[in-house]
Design an enzyme around this catalytic site. Structure first.
Site, PDB file in Angstrom:
ATOM      1  N   ASP A 188       0.856  -1.212   0.000  1.00  0.00           N
ATOM      2  CA  ASP A 188       0.000   0.000   0.000  1.00  0.00           C
ATOM      3  C   ASP A 188       0.875   1.238   0.000  1.00  0.00           C
ATOM      4  OD1 ASP A 188      -2.365  -1.773   1.887  1.00  0.00           O
ATOM      5  OD2 ASP A 188      -2.732  -0.833  -0.047  1.00  0.00           O
TER       6      ASP A 188
ATOM      7  N   ASP B  44     -10.111  -4.760  -1.028  1.00  0.00           N
ATOM      8  CA  ASP B  44      -9.061  -4.285  -0.132  1.00  0.00           C
ATOM      9  C   ASP B  44      -9.661  -3.468   1.009  1.00  0.00           C
ATOM     10  OD1 ASP B  44      -6.049  -2.256  -0.770  1.00  0.00           O
ATOM     11  OD2 ASP B  44      -6.912  -3.056   1.076  1.00  0.00           O
TER      12      ASP B  44
ATOM     13  N   GLY C 177      -4.911  -7.238   5.772  1.00  0.00           N
ATOM     14  CA  GLY C 177      -3.851  -6.602   6.549  1.00  0.00           C
ATOM     15  C   GLY C 177      -3.930  -7.057   7.992  1.00  0.00           C
TER      16      GLY C 177
HETATM   17  C1  DX5 Z   1      -6.120   1.226   3.185  1.00  0.00           C
HETATM   18  C2  DX5 Z   1      -5.318  -0.031   3.025  1.00  0.00           C
HETATM   19  C3  DX5 Z   1      -5.972  -1.153   3.807  1.00  0.00           C
HETATM   20  C4  DX5 Z   1      -5.092  -2.317   3.966  1.00  0.00           C
HETATM   21  C5  DX5 Z   1      -5.883  -3.521   4.433  1.00  0.00           C
HETATM   22  O1  DX5 Z   1      -5.479   2.267   2.556  1.00  0.00           O
HETATM   23  O2  DX5 Z   1      -5.253  -0.364   1.640  1.00  0.00           O
HETATM   24  O3  DX5 Z   1      -7.159  -1.489   3.161  1.00  0.00           O
HETATM   25  O4  DX5 Z   1      -4.460  -2.654   2.819  1.00  0.00           O
HETATM   26  O5  DX5 Z   1      -5.899  -3.445   5.792  1.00  0.00           O
HETATM   27  P1  DX5 Z   1      -7.032  -4.223   6.627  1.00  0.00           P
HETATM   28  O6  DX5 Z   1      -7.105  -5.626   6.066  1.00  0.00           O
HETATM   29  O7  DX5 Z   1      -6.542  -4.194   8.055  1.00  0.00           O
HETATM   30  O8  DX5 Z   1      -8.286  -3.443   6.410  1.00  0.00           O
HETATM   31 ZN    ZN Z   2      -4.288  -1.668  -0.839  1.00  0.00          ZN
END
Ligand code: DX5
Ligand code: ZN
Length: 220
Positions: free
Chosen positions: A38, A179, A201
């Site tokens: 990211d 995501d 994440g």
């Molecule tokens: C936001 C990020 C999150 C991340 C995922 O900018 O892109 O979406 O990758 O994190 P979790 O799985 O903890 O939502």
């Molecule tokens: Zn992402």
């Protein structure tokens, strides 16, 4: 309905930054398919994360390098990420004037690069349908860009269903990636709605048994 293979792409935004090499090994050993980077510039979204050198340091570990550019002017920086080992560059529809021009420019930077387009929660999916056949992947943000650990936005499921229907009816090969907020409570609905690739994440990196987390996300 095609029985699709579900791919899992752990987001390094949630990894322990003091132990990145072993965290990536752990992703591999747990059965992850991709590695999700990211990249946020503090302008497109209110956080600053990693640059191309970060990708370079981790992109030779044998996982597919899935680079999510949450940045303004993605074409200006895409080549740096491609040269650092990106296998897929996904940029945001909201960050460019003309997403087809941007797609063409990025494709022109390397023979092998795959190109994805991403939409934020407030962007309607109808806006990108006409362009899907130019992209290898569409990334549905199911949280606001910027931070991990946020709650899944339920209306994302409608977007995924609309994308699945459109892609299947038009025989496109565009993958659907989701995501944000993917965990044991949301993954089944997301897969049922039609997702191909799940970014994870906080759920994955906070799991006590990571192979089990991957199996759960894959519906195994
Ligand atoms: C936001 C990020 C999150 C991340 C995922 O900018 O892109 O979406 O990758 O994190 P979790 O799985 O903890 O939502
Ligand atoms: Zn992402």
């Amino acid at each position: 309905m095609k029985n699709r293979e579900i791919l899992v792409s752990p987001s390094l935004l949630s990894a322990d930054k003091r132990r990145l090499e072993s965290e990536v090994e752990s992703c591999k050993n747990a059965g992850a398919d991709w590695l999700h980077y990211d990249i946020i510039d503090g302008h497109f979204a209110p956080n600053i994360t990693f640059g191309a050198d970060f990708v370079k340091a981790l992109s030779d570990k044998g996982l597919f390098n899935d680079v999510h550019l949450m940045i303004e002017d993605p074409c200006k920086y895409a080549k740096k990420f491609i040269d650092s080992g990106a296998d897929l560059i996904t940029f945001h529809y909201e960050a460019v004037e003309d997403c087809l021009k941007a797609c063409e420019r990025i494709r022109g930077m390397s023979e092998k690069i795959k190109v994805g387009i991403s939409i934020k929660p407030r962007t309607s999916v109808e806006e990108v349908l006409p362009y899907l056949n130019y992209f290898d992947l569409i990334l549905v943000m199911s949280v606001e860009p910027g931070f991990s650990g946020q709650a899944f936005i339920p209306s994302s499921l409608d977007k995924i269903r609309i994308l699945r229907k459109y892609i299947d009816e038009n025989n496109l090969n565009t993958l659907i990636e989701v995501d944000g907020g993917i965990n044991q409570d949301t993954c089944q609905d997301v897969v049922k709605a039609g997702a191909d690739v799940l970014v994870t994440g906080s759920f994955f990196f906070s799991s006590l048994y990571r192979p089990g987390a991957i199996k759960m996300l894959k519906g195994k």
